[in-house]
Enzyme design. Structure first.
Site, short mmCIF file in Angstrom:
data_model
loop_
_atom_site.label_atom_id
_atom_site.label_comp_id
_atom_site.label_asym_id
_atom_site.label_seq_id
_atom_site.Cartn_x
_atom_site.Cartn_y
_atom_site.Cartn_z
N ARG A 1 -21.60 -1.27 2.44
CA ARG A 1 -20.98 -2.56 2.75
C ARG A 1 -21.47 -3.11 4.09
NH1 ARG A 1 -14.82 -2.70 1.19
NH2 ARG A 1 -14.59 -1.07 2.73
N ARG B 1 0.82 -1.21 0.00
CA ARG B 1 0.00 0.00 0.00
C ARG B 1 0.85 1.26 0.00
NH1 ARG B 1 -5.06 -1.90 2.07
NH2 ARG B 1 -6.61 -0.27 2.22
P1 ADP Z 1 -9.98 -0.93 1.99
O1 ADP Z 1 -9.19 -1.34 0.80
O2 ADP Z 1 -11.45 -0.98 1.76
O3 ADP Z 1 -9.53 0.38 2.58
P2 ADP Z 1 -8.74 -2.97 3.71
O4 ADP Z 1 -9.52 -4.04 4.37
O5 ADP Z 1 -7.77 -3.36 2.65
O6 ADP Z 1 -9.83 -1.95 3.18
O7 ADP Z 1 -7.93 -2.14 4.82
C1 ADP Z 1 -8.54 -1.62 5.96
C2 ADP Z 1 -7.53 -0.86 6.78
O8 ADP Z 1 -6.47 -1.72 7.19
C3 ADP Z 1 -6.82 0.27 6.05
O9 ADP Z 1 -7.58 1.46 6.05
C4 ADP Z 1 -5.56 0.41 6.89
O10 ADP Z 1 -5.83 1.05 8.13
C5 ADP Z 1 -5.22 -1.03 7.21
N1 ADP Z 1 -4.31 -1.67 6.23
C6 ADP Z 1 -4.63 -2.69 5.39
N2 ADP Z 1 -3.57 -3.03 4.64
C7 ADP Z 1 -2.56 -2.21 5.01
C8 ADP Z 1 -1.20 -2.06 4.58
N3 ADP Z 1 -0.67 -2.82 3.61
N4 ADP Z 1 -0.44 -1.11 5.19
C9 ADP Z 1 -0.95 -0.34 6.15
N5 ADP Z 1 -2.22 -0.41 6.61
C10 ADP Z 1 -3.03 -1.34 6.03
#
Ligand code: ADP
Length: 291
Positions: free
Chosen positions: A182, A148
């Protein structure tokens, strides 16, 4: 996978450079000494020796896209079709939040504000998940929600080969509506969506219809909403995505690995088109015929 998960852990404690340094020593455990590496990229030769050619392993794909775009939906469908694990860092975090572990309270605050958690925490969770999968004999993966940030992408690049990156795209107004619609069944964990998206085509943008994905009767009374799916937090997540995650698209675009996919509508329209661009139509036909 063992090497990947150990290296990811090393990366969590010391960053990408530490991961690469550690990779040098790991490669030495596993392979004969490498030829002199090119100047300025001292571990490239070791990396090449340690990495398995794509033909000898399952796919290693990444799904990118804004919150609410449907990464989880399409990544999990493809993982079932291809027989590889779907690993979503958001799910790993939510499992951790649901536990009584020491990290839970600290993480809840960050996630519920829509901020990113630290690379160290996310990589530790990912390493543990990879280790668990490896013990069960898993190979390959579809990553969803990781990397990310460019730093996470560099760390991943330092430890394994990513074959392809699918970038799902949808208009921002629809993304917000989808996040707000959702719902999750608190019992079976399945995702649903009560939003009915019906946007007319205008200013050169196509019309989009996405039917709601309603739960069956037995899930109906157990629907919950994610704490980070409020309008304020969704808008914050979108802002953070644009700042931190969009550069990850450029990172993979420059490597020639990015496949852009504009969602044409809901699952009935999008799934066959996605299979077509991924050249997987035959795979699905074979699977349906065998079922
Ligand atoms: P979405 O893509 O709908 O935002 P996710 O389920 O992928 O939802 O992620 C939810 C939350 O988890 C993010 O808003 C962040 O706080 C955290 N998160 C997920 N993946 C990462 C990552 N690779 N690095 C940092 N934080 C993450």
């Amino acid at each position: 996978m063992a090497a990947m998960q150990r290296l990811l852990r090393a990366a969590a404690s010391g960053g990408a450079a530490a991961a690469r340094r550690r990779m040098g020593s790991l490669a030495a455990e596993q392979a004969p000494p490498a030829a002199a590496a090119p100047k300025g990229f001292p571990f490239a030769a070791e990396e090449r020796m340690r990495r398995r050619p794509a033909a000898e392993r399952n796919v290693q794909w990444v799904f990118l896209g804004c919150p609410g775009v449907g990464k989880g939906t399409y990544a999990s469908r493809l993982s079932r079709l291809l027989g590889v694990p779907h690993i979503a860092t958001g799910d790993l975090l939510r499992d951790e939040l649901a536990s009584t572990g020491p990290l839970a309270a600290q993480l809840a605050e960050i996630v519920n504000q829509g901020k990113l958690v630290s690379d160290e925490i996310i990589i530790n969770l990912l390493s543990k998940r990879l280790k668990k999968g490896e013990d069960k004999g898993e190979s390959g993966f579809i990553l969803d929600g990781f990397p990310r940030t460019v730093k996470q992408a560099e760390i991943l690049d330092g430890v394994t080969d990513i074959d392809m990156v699918v970038n799902l795209k949808l208009r921002e107004d629809i993304l917000v509506e989808k996040c707000l619609g959702r719902r999750i069944c608190s019992q079976c964990g399945k995702n649903f969506n009560v939003a009915c998206i019906d946007v007319k085509g205008e200013n050169g943008l196509p019309a989009i219809y996405m039917a709601p994905l309603l739960p069956p009767n037995n899930c109906m009374s157990k629907m919950i909403t994610r704490a980070d799916d409020t309008e304020e937090v969704v808008r914050n997540r979108l802002r953070i995505y644009n700042d931190m995650s969009q550069p990850v698209e450029d990172f993979y675009r420059e490597q020639g690995k990015l496949l852009e996919f504009d969602l044409p509508g809901g699952i009935p329209e999008s799934w066959p088109k996605l299979l077509h661009v991924l050249n997987l139509e035959d795979q699905e036909e074979l699977k349906l015929a065998a079922a």
